[in-house]
Design a protein around this motif. Sequence first.
Motif, PDB file in Angstrom:
ATOM      1  N   SER A 116     108.588  79.728  71.761  1.00  0.00           N
ATOM      2  CA  SER A 116     108.386  79.790  70.308  1.00  0.00           C
ATOM      3  C   SER A 116     108.801  78.469  69.662  1.00  0.00           C
ATOM      4  O   SER A 116     109.961  78.049  69.780  1.00  0.00           O
ATOM      5  N   GLN A 133     108.656  76.224  65.987  1.00  0.00           N
ATOM      6  CA  GLN A 133     108.382  76.128  64.559  1.00  0.00           C
ATOM      7  C   GLN A 133     107.654  74.813  64.290  1.00  0.00           C
ATOM      8  O   GLN A 133     107.934  73.796  64.929  1.00  0.00           O
ATOM      9  N   GLN A 134     106.745  74.840  63.324  1.00  0.00           N
ATOM     10  CA  GLN A 134     106.030  73.617  62.985  1.00  0.00           C
ATOM     11  C   GLN A 134     106.994  72.492  62.621  1.00  0.00           C
ATOM     12  O   GLN A 134     106.804  71.336  63.024  1.00  0.00           O
ATOM     13  N   SER A 135     108.032  72.836  61.882  1.00  0.00           N
ATOM     14  CA  SER A 135     108.983  71.821  61.419  1.00  0.00           C
ATOM     15  C   SER A 135     109.690  71.137  62.580  1.00  0.00           C
ATOM     16  O   SER A 135     109.997  69.937  62.517  1.00  0.00           O
TER      17      SER A 135
END
Length: 415
Positions: free
Chosen positions: A104, A106-108
Motif C-alpha cells: 500500500s 500513498q500518492q504523497s
Amino acid sequence: MRRSHISVHRAMLTLSLIAAVIAATNTLSANAQIVVAHFMAQNAFSYSQQDWTNDINTAKATGIDGFALNIALPDYEVDRVATAFVAAENTNFKLFFSFDMSRSWQQSDIVSLVATHASSPAMLTYNGGVLVSTFEGEGNGNDFWAAIKTSLANEGIKITFAPAFISFRDPSQTGTLLSSFPSIDGFFNWWSWPNDVDTTLTTDTDIAYRDAAHSRGGPYIMSVSPWQFKDIDQNNAWVELGDTLWKYRWEQAIQDVKPDIIEIITWNDYAESHYIGDINPNVDLGTAAPNYVNGFPHAAWRIIAQYYISWYKTGNAPTVTNDVVVFCFPADAVFAMSLLSSPATISLDIGSTHAQFDAGVGAAIGSVNFPVEDSQIPFIQIIRNGQTVKSMHGSVFVTNSCSWYNFNPFVGVVQ
C-alpha cells in the motif's frame, strides 16, 4: 512451470563451470543502450554505504548502468536508498525507483520520494523526465498515477512513467493498456519466464508492448532473467522452465526486440533464485530461503551477462578470448552453455551417461540426461582438435534424495 507443490526425482543443484573475462562499456551516452538490474531495496536493511558501493562496482564491472530500486514501503528503505544515491553519485552509476505496488502506497509518499532524489546526478532520466517504474499498480487506476505526475509537475519535476502492470501480458491487451492509462509514457514487461508452460518464451508480448510504448514515446523496458524458483511455503512454491533461458532471452532482446532498456531480474531477489549479485551475508533471508540460497553463489552468471551486454550495446557479438561452459538443470538433465573462442566439442559425462555437442564461436547449448546411478558428479570437457583443452568435475553430486527441494542453481567457476 509454476506448481503449488513441487515434486522431483532428484536433488536439483546446478553446476556451472566458467572461465572468461569479457570487456563491456559502462558509460551512458545520449543514444546508449541501457542495462539495469532490479534491486530489492527491502534486502538492504543492513546495508552501509560501502555495501552499496561494493554492489555498484560489481554491477559496473559487468556492464550494468544502474539499479531499478524495488521499494516496498516508505520505511527503513527510504534511508537506505538515500545512502544508495550517495554511493551512486560517487561512482557514476544510475538509480531509479520501481515502486512495489503489491504493498500500500500513498500518492504523497511516492511524490515525496521521487522529489527528494529527482535532482541527483545519479537519477536515471529518459526523454527529459525522471524515470519512474513499478511492480504492479494497475489496480490503482489511471487517476492515481495522473495525480502523481501532476503533483510532481507542480514542483517542476517531469517524470517518464514506465510501469510493470503485470496483468498486461497478452499481446492483444495493448489497446486496453493505452486507453485505460493515458498517464503512462512507456512500459516495463516484467514477464521474463515462460507462462507456466513447458515451452520457451516467445517475443510476442515484447513486440506488442514495445510498439505500444513507442507510441507514447517510450521507453520499452524488456526484462531478462536467468531463472525463477521459489520454495517458501505451499503458496509460494514454483519453478519456471529455465534450462536455456539465460541464452535465448538475451538473444531475443538483442536480435529481435531491440528494447530501449534491458532490466535484469534480478540483482538480489534471493528467494526467487534469479539473483546475479553476490549473496550479502548480512542480509536476513528469513527461515525458508536459506535452505536453498546459502551456499549457492551466482556470480559466474555475470560473466555470461557481460558477453550479452556488450553485444547489446555495440551491436556486435564480442570476441571471446577464453572458453566458458555453464551447467544448469531443473529437468532430469544437465544443460551446458558454452562461450568459445573457436569451435570445439563439449563433452558431458555423468555416471554412465555421455553426451557431446559441437559448439561454434560464441554461444551454444546442449545437454546430458541424468544417469541411473545415484550420487554422480558431472565431468565436463572442452575438446579441440582431438585434445582436451579444459576439463573439470562439478562441485556437487546429483543424488536421489534431498532435504529441501532445490531448483536454485549452484554456479561455480573454472579458469
